[in-house]
Design an enzyme around this catalytic site. Structure first.
Site, PDB file in Angstrom:
ATOM      1  N   HIS A  82       0.841  -1.191   0.000  1.00  5.98           N
ATOM      2  CA  HIS A  82       0.000   0.000   0.000  1.00  5.98           C
ATOM      3  C   HIS A  82       0.880   1.247   0.000  1.00  5.98           C
ATOM      4  O   HIS A  82       1.866   1.320   0.726  1.00  5.98           O
ATOM      5  CB  HIS A  82      -0.892   0.028   1.254  1.00  5.98           C
ATOM      6  CG  HIS A  82      -1.842   1.182   1.254  1.00  5.98           C
ATOM      7  ND1 HIS A  82      -3.061   1.130   0.640  1.00  5.98           N
ATOM      8  CD2 HIS A  82      -1.724   2.434   1.754  1.00  5.98           C
ATOM      9  CE1 HIS A  82      -3.670   2.297   0.772  1.00  5.98           C
ATOM     10  NE2 HIS A  82      -2.875   3.108   1.442  1.00  5.98           N
ATOM     11  N   ASP A 161     -14.935   2.765   7.282  1.00  5.39           N
ATOM     12  CA  ASP A 161     -13.940   3.703   6.756  1.00  5.39           C
ATOM     13  C   ASP A 161     -14.540   4.573   5.653  1.00  5.39           C
ATOM     14  O   ASP A 161     -14.239   5.771   5.568  1.00  5.39           O
ATOM     15  CB  ASP A 161     -12.713   2.956   6.223  1.00  5.39           C
ATOM     16  CG  ASP A 161     -11.701   3.933   5.636  1.00  5.39           C
ATOM     17  OD1 ASP A 161     -11.240   4.804   6.398  1.00  5.39           O
ATOM     18  OD2 ASP A 161     -11.417   3.865   4.433  1.00  5.39           O
ATOM     19  N   ARG A 168     -14.422  12.866   7.384  1.00  6.47           N
ATOM     20  CA  ARG A 168     -13.129  13.522   7.668  1.00  6.47           C
ATOM     21  C   ARG A 168     -12.773  14.513   6.570  1.00  6.47           C
ATOM     22  O   ARG A 168     -12.219  15.577   6.827  1.00  6.47           O
ATOM     23  CB  ARG A 168     -12.025  12.461   7.792  1.00  6.47           C
ATOM     24  CG  ARG A 168     -12.112  11.661   9.078  1.00  6.47           C
ATOM     25  CD  ARG A 168     -11.232  10.428   9.014  1.00  6.47           C
ATOM     26  NE  ARG A 168      -9.855  10.751   8.729  1.00  6.47           N
ATOM     27  CZ  ARG A 168      -9.004   9.947   8.078  1.00  6.47           C
ATOM     28  NH1 ARG A 168      -9.400   8.774   7.670  1.00  6.47           N
ATOM     29  NH2 ARG A 168      -7.769  10.317   7.866  1.00  6.47           N
ATOM     30  N   SER A 183      -7.542   4.062   9.114  1.00  4.55           N
ATOM     31  CA  SER A 183      -8.253   4.023   7.831  1.00  4.55           C
ATOM     32  C   SER A 183      -7.538   3.065   6.864  1.00  4.55           C
ATOM     33  O   SER A 183      -8.152   2.161   6.282  1.00  4.55           O
ATOM     34  CB  SER A 183      -8.295   5.449   7.255  1.00  4.55           C
ATOM     35  OG  SER A 183      -8.630   5.450   5.897  1.00  4.55           O
ATOM     36  N   LYS A 187      -8.500  -1.380   5.933  1.00  2.00           N
ATOM     37  CA  LYS A 187      -8.710  -1.946   4.598  1.00  2.00           C
ATOM     38  C   LYS A 187      -7.693  -3.066   4.319  1.00  2.00           C
ATOM     39  O   LYS A 187      -8.023  -4.070   3.708  1.00  2.00           O
ATOM     40  CB  LYS A 187      -8.606  -0.843   3.540  1.00  2.00           C
ATOM     41  CG  LYS A 187      -9.817   0.099   3.600  1.00  2.00           C
ATOM     42  CD  LYS A 187      -9.685   1.300   2.698  1.00  2.00           C
ATOM     43  CE  LYS A 187      -8.721   2.313   3.221  1.00  2.00           C
ATOM     44  NZ  LYS A 187      -8.917   3.697   2.838  1.00  2.00           N
TER      45      LYS A 187
HETATM   46  N1  URA Z   1      -5.604   6.934   2.523  1.00  5.05           N
HETATM   47  C1  URA Z   1      -6.594   6.299   3.193  1.00  5.05           C
HETATM   48  O1  URA Z   1      -7.064   5.242   2.778  1.00  5.05           O
HETATM   49  N2  URA Z   1      -7.035   6.845   4.342  1.00  5.05           N
HETATM   50  C2  URA Z   1      -6.547   7.980   4.844  1.00  5.05           C
HETATM   51  O2  URA Z   1      -6.979   8.417   5.891  1.00  5.05           O
HETATM   52  C3  URA Z   1      -5.535   8.641   4.136  1.00  5.05           C
HETATM   53  C4  URA Z   1      -5.073   8.074   2.972  1.00  5.05           C
END
Ligand code: URA
Length: 440
Positions: A82, A161, A168, A183, A187
């Site tokens: 990621h 999320d 947010r 967050s 995932k």
């Molecule tokens: N990417 C995400 O998936 N979440 C965040 O809070 C910031 C970047």
């Protein structure tokens, strides 16, 4: 339990318990807690932070708020990667086929572009015919056949999320380390891989603008991953200037293919090889040195490129465009932006360059706007390089002819030319593991 009391508790800097966090996340997803109370809590978290235990608990609740993907139908260790997002960051397209060509298994769910940063799913959709939506069974079949499948994030992954991120985004609470860490990691945990390699960007084009904050974010994510039993390693890499030279969807696919063919820009190649090495290392393919050699070999012998092509074909895409780039749909308008003075590129604001690509049509102005896959820019001069008056700094590509003047003006604003060559900065600043931070 009352949301009012939990907001008050966090406002005074106290830690929330496991039950209180579960109450908050569950209540918000079910629509029992209104946006205004959740916004107040998010802002209290922004100011007061969270302990490691709270961040882990929040992540687990968010991960379990949607589907938890079971990858056991794919034999062997699965490894995910990621990136926290950047401009010109097409490393997923390079790293994942390298790892698959070396025997790793990558079942990857990627995102779309967000603001000035690009997204892997948009890049892949620039390949004619490529399907980013597959059923679970077909997704697993492609991984079993090719070692790799990249699809869009399933609608039910980390449901909390999705709702929290949208809130947010409009309440100025994105840039909080525990909120970003939970967050992203919710995932990653829900996506089911055994091992995770994180690329935490730092600099003007990244969420985290300073090295110290980037390291803190990486440590928070590694702690969450390891706490959940996933071998997790993070790198801090530069996003002060764009990675590679191409920005925009099909332009980035072409550049990624160049790297897989043993060419392409050196910065992109180096960051990609480091990430590939780490992914091979966490799944037990050898020492870091051995893994680096494996990764280099997969590029040199063409197996990484062929692995990518086989995934593209398996997902309905036309891989002939990857062998002959002139087959990609071409942007109807282009413009060279010429240097107005001699000197060196002393600064290149990654975020500013990313915004130029959005103006040209390569990104979304709003979450529902369409994308022009052929739009974007190719940099001919990067930070530190010498330029002569009249030389081309960049080529802009677009279908929106009327945006070219504005894009040129913005590009000139994002890039400074001065008389002194700036010092070189590292591409990779640090490697963060469970109990160590190794600064390079
Ligand atoms: N990417 C995400 O998936 N979440 C965040 O809070 C910031 C970047």
């Amino acid at each position: 339990m009352r949301m009012y009391d939990l907001i008050t508790k966090k406002k005074h800097g106290e830690a929330l318990t496991k039950e209180e966090i579960a109450f908050t996340v569950g209540g918000y997803v079910r629509g029992e807690i209104p946006d205004y109370q959740m916004s107040a809590l998010l802002m209290a978290i922004w100011f007061r932070g969270m302990t490691d235990e709270e961040t882990t608990e929040l992540t687990l609740c968010m991960a379990h708020s949607g589907d938890m993907i079971d990858l056991s139908a794919i034999p062997g260790k699965k490894v995910d990667k990621h990136s926290t997002g950047g401009v010109g960051d097409k490393t997923t397209l390079i790293v994942t086929p390298i790892v698959a060509a070396c025997g790793g298994k990558v079942a990857k769910m990627s995102g779309r572009g967000l603001g000035h940063t690009g997204g892997t799913v948009d890049k892949l959709e620039s390949i004619p015919g490529y399907r980013t939506v597959l059923g679970r069974g077909e997704f697993f079949d492609v991984v079993n056949k090719c070692g790799l499948s990249i699809i869009g994030q399933s609608g039910n992954l980390a449901t909390a999320d999705k709702k929290l991120y949208a809130l947010r985004d409009v309440t100025a609470t994105v840039d909080s380390i525990p909120l970003i860490a939970s967050s992203i990691m919710s995932k990653k945990l829900a996506a089911g891989s055994d091992c995770i390699v994180l690329d935490v960007k730092t600099g003007s084009g990244a969420f985290m603008k300073t090295l110290d904050d980037s390291i803190k974010l990486a440590q928070a994510m590694v702690a969450i991953g390891e706490g959940a039993g996933r071998h997790t390693v993070a790198f801090i890499t530069d996003m002060d200037t764009p990675l590679g030279c191409s920005i925009g969807n099909s332009l980035e696919v072409m550049e990624a293919m160049d790297v897989l063919k043993g060419q392409g820009p050196e910065d992109l190649r180096e960051v990609s090889l480091q990430l590939a090495e780490a992914m091979l290392y966490v799944i037990g393919k050898g020492t870091p040195e051995e893994c680096r050699k494996l990764a280099e070999q997969a590029v040199a012998d063409g197996s990484a490129f062929e692995t990518f092509c086989s995934m593209v074909r398996a997902q309905g895409g036309d891989d002939s465009v990857l062998r002959d780039y002139s087959q990609f749909p071409q942007a109807p308008y282009k413009r060279e932006v010429l240097a107005e003075t001699d000197g060196f590129i002393t600064n290149m604001n990654a975020e500013g360059v990313g915004v130029v690509s959005v103006v040209l049509g390569a990104g979304r102005e709003t979450k529902d706007s369409g994308i022009d896959f052929s739009a974007g820019l190719v940099l001919h001069k990067k930070k530190g390089e010498a330029v002569r008056r009249g030389e081309s700094l960049v080529t802009l590509y677009t279908s929106r002819e009327k945006m070219l003047d504005e894009a040129e003006r913005m590009y000139r604003e994002a890039v400074q030319i001065g008389s002194e060559q700036p010092g070189e900065k590292p591409l990779v600043y640090a490697r963060v593991e469970k109990d160590t931070v190794e600064r390079y």
